[in-house]
Design a protein around this motif. Structure first.
Motif, mmCIF file in Angstrom:
data_model
loop_
_atom_site.group_PDB
_atom_site.id
_atom_site.type_symbol
_atom_site.label_atom_id
_atom_site.label_comp_id
_atom_site.label_asym_id
_atom_site.label_seq_id
_atom_site.Cartn_x
_atom_site.Cartn_y
_atom_site.Cartn_z
ATOM 1 N N HIS A 108 49.569 47.331 27.140
ATOM 2 C CA HIS A 108 48.558 47.967 26.286
ATOM 3 C C HIS A 108 47.154 47.837 26.893
ATOM 4 N N ILE A 109 46.164 48.300 26.130
ATOM 5 C CA ILE A 109 44.795 48.336 26.660
ATOM 6 C C ILE A 109 44.278 46.938 26.982
ATOM 7 N N GLY A 110 44.775 45.938 26.279
ATOM 8 C CA GLY A 110 44.412 44.557 26.610
ATOM 9 C C GLY A 110 44.849 44.208 28.023
ATOM 10 N N HIS A 111 46.076 44.578 28.388
ATOM 11 C CA HIS A 111 46.552 44.347 29.764
ATOM 12 C C HIS A 111 45.732 45.164 30.755
ATOM 13 N N TYR A 112 45.408 46.368 30.356
ATOM 14 C CA TYR A 112 44.670 47.259 31.249
ATOM 15 C C TYR A 112 43.318 46.643 31.624
ATOM 16 N N LEU A 113 42.585 46.189 30.599
ATOM 17 C CA LEU A 113 41.249 45.646 30.859
ATOM 18 C C LEU A 113 41.317 44.246 31.465
ATOM 19 N N VAL A 132 43.987 42.681 33.110
ATOM 20 C CA VAL A 132 44.801 42.406 34.294
ATOM 21 C C VAL A 132 44.811 43.579 35.284
ATOM 22 N N LEU A 133 45.221 44.735 34.794
ATOM 23 C CA LEU A 133 45.568 45.804 35.726
ATOM 24 C C LEU A 133 44.379 46.391 36.486
ATOM 25 N N LYS A 134 43.236 46.547 35.797
ATOM 26 C CA LYS A 134 42.077 47.095 36.511
ATOM 27 C C LYS A 134 41.700 46.181 37.668
ATOM 28 N N ASN A 135 41.819 44.894 37.389
ATOM 29 C CA ASN A 135 41.537 43.899 38.398
ATOM 30 C C ASN A 135 42.527 43.993 39.567
ATOM 31 N N GLY A 173 50.826 54.445 37.416
ATOM 32 C CA GLY A 173 49.925 55.329 36.678
ATOM 33 C C GLY A 173 48.470 54.879 36.745
ATOM 34 N N VAL A 174 48.239 53.576 36.630
ATOM 35 C CA VAL A 174 46.847 53.095 36.613
ATOM 36 C C VAL A 174 46.268 52.943 38.020
ATOM 37 N N GLY A 175 47.108 53.110 39.035
ATOM 38 C CA GLY A 175 46.544 53.097 40.388
ATOM 39 C C GLY A 175 46.994 51.957 41.284
ATOM 40 N N ILE A 176 48.042 51.248 40.904
ATOM 41 C CA ILE A 176 48.634 50.316 41.870
ATOM 42 C C ILE A 176 49.308 51.203 42.913
ATOM 43 N N ASP A 177 48.934 50.986 44.155
ATOM 44 C CA ASP A 177 49.268 51.935 45.209
ATOM 45 C C ASP A 177 50.333 51.345 46.142
ATOM 46 N N PRO A 178 51.513 51.932 46.141
ATOM 47 C CA PRO A 178 52.599 51.371 46.961
ATOM 48 C C PRO A 178 52.318 51.442 48.459
ATOM 49 N N ARG A 230 39.410 60.689 28.620
ATOM 50 C CA ARG A 230 38.822 60.806 29.959
ATOM 51 C C ARG A 230 39.368 59.716 30.879
ATOM 52 N N GLU A 231 39.441 58.492 30.344
ATOM 53 C CA GLU A 231 39.922 57.366 31.147
ATOM 54 C C GLU A 231 41.429 57.468 31.426
ATOM 55 N N PHE A 232 42.195 57.771 30.392
ATOM 56 C CA PHE A 232 43.655 57.671 30.529
ATOM 57 C C PHE A 232 44.349 58.994 30.840
ATOM 58 N N GLY A 233 43.624 60.105 30.704
ATOM 59 C CA GLY A 233 44.248 61.395 31.017
ATOM 60 C C GLY A 233 44.908 61.397 32.390
ATOM 61 N N PRO A 234 44.169 61.022 33.441
ATOM 62 C CA PRO A 234 44.774 60.993 34.780
ATOM 63 C C PRO A 234 45.921 59.978 34.877
ATOM 64 N N VAL A 235 45.813 58.895 34.127
ATOM 65 C CA VAL A 235 46.885 57.883 34.112
ATOM 66 C C VAL A 235 48.149 58.494 33.497
ATOM 67 N N TRP A 236 47.977 59.201 32.378
ATOM 68 C CA TRP A 236 49.134 59.824 31.715
ATOM 69 C C TRP A 236 49.802 60.848 32.633
ATOM 70 N N GLU A 237 48.970 61.586 33.355
ATOM 71 C CA GLU A 237 49.549 62.585 34.261
ATOM 72 C C GLU A 237 50.449 61.936 35.301
ATOM 73 N N LYS A 238 49.945 60.829 35.860
ATOM 74 C CA LYS A 238 50.745 60.138 36.874
ATOM 75 C C LYS A 238 52.012 59.539 36.265
#
Ligand code: TRP
Length: 330
Positions: free
Chosen positions: A17-22, A24-27, A70-75, A281-289
């Protein structure tokens, strides 16, 4: 020069959820440029508490990787894998268990706290007591220099360092690497009802929402209770929704929102509409991926497979040295 290494994992026990996003994941995404990162699904760790009904692990493990992508972890940059695929984690866990005094595990504050809090689960198991040894394994098997974690995990990392020192003291200098923490501030993200956002409270906005479900949730969110009617002025500081503007809405708009809230010029419904826009705006591109990877699951398999290969290569190097040091190489 080879980059410093990072290892981190998340237990697949539900949707992110957004808690993880802010928190952990953005970091994680940001760290990818400066470090060689190993990010993994900590499914064995999840089993320590979910052993009675592991179906949740199966479900969320796959979804979790898709959300990471989706959030940008890049393999291309990071090694993405599933802990249970790399069997040497179990071997090293066993070997580190040989030298870990039980008293170190029993005094671990996170262990004590979790056993007290999660009373609905029977955590009086050997596996749960050994949780930090398994975590130490994940870290040292890839020679991590740094581990991004929240404060609650600090005792585990300290234990990892103690185990490393003991191992190197007994078997020879610098076989294992002592990791340092990158302490990530975990912002207290409020949930829909004002309590801390958590799946178990049923108050979470997930990363993988649809625009519709997201809008519905935002419309349910509590605002400043002083704003009983549209004409009552409010105070952003007392509003459960406002922190989200701090994270997702630009500064100029935030200034307008603050003034509008205090003067009752802006109603809560309009304020929520602005937030929905910011979140889309923030999650639209994430949802697409996410939608893309859900439609191309064989790509996810390929990514996990490449991660498996790379993680195997790296962990095999460590295991060769460890086995030799413990006289098991014959
Ligand atoms: N214990 C961590 C948590 O509950 C997850 C985890 C397992 C981990 N192994 C790890 C984190 C290794 C960092 C490094 O959040």
């Amino acid at each position: 020069m080879e980059k410093n290494r990072i290892v981190s994992g998340i237990r697949p026990t539900g949707d992110l959820h957004i808690g993880h996003y802010l928190g952990v994941l953005k970091n994680w995404v940001n760290l990818q440029d400066d470090y060689q990162c190993f990010y993994f699904i900590a499914d064995w760790h999840a089993l320590t508490s979910e052993y009675r009904d592991p179906s949740i692990i199966e479900q969320s493990a796959r979804d979790m990787v898709i959300t990471w992508l989706g959030v940008g972890i890049d393999p291309e940059k990071s090694v993405i894998f599933r802990q249970s695929h790399i069997k040497t984690h179990a071997e090293l866990f066993l070997l580190l268990s040989m030298i870990t005094p039980t008293s170190w595990l029993e005094r671990n504050p996170t262990y004590k706290e979790m056993r007290e809090e999660l009373t609905e689960k029977d955590l009086s198991t050997y596996g749960f007591l050994g949780y930090p040894v398994l975590m130490a394994t994940d870290i040292v098997i890839y020679h991590a220099d740094k581990v991004p974690i929240g404060e609650d995990q600090l005792p585990h990392l300290e234990l990892t360092r103690e185990i490393v020192r003991r191992f190197n003291f007994i078997y020879g200098d610098a076989i294992l690497t002592e990791p340092k923490e990158i302490l990530t501030e975990t912002p207290r993200v409020p949930g829909l009802d004002g309590r801390k956002m958590s799946k178990s409270y049923g108050n979470a906005i997930f990363i993988a929402e649809t625009e519709e479900s997201l809008a519905k949730k935002v419309m349910q969110m509590l605002t400043d209770p002083k704003r009983m009617t549209r004409k009552d002025p409010g105070e952003p500081k007392d509003c459960n929704l406002y922190p989200f503007h701090e994270y997702f809405t630009d500064e100029a708009t935030r200034d307008e929102i603050q003034a509008g809230c205090r003067s009752a010029g802006l109603g809560c419904v309009d304020c929520k509409r602005i937030l929905i826009k910011s979140l889309v705006r923030e999650f639209g591109p994430v949802w697409e991926k996410i939608a893309y990877y859900r439609g191309h699951t064989s790509l996810v398999d390929d990514i996990l497979n490449a991660g498996f290969q790379r993680a195997t290569r790296e962990s095999d190097l460590t295991m060769a040295r460890v086995r030799a040091a413990m006289k098991l190489a014959g």
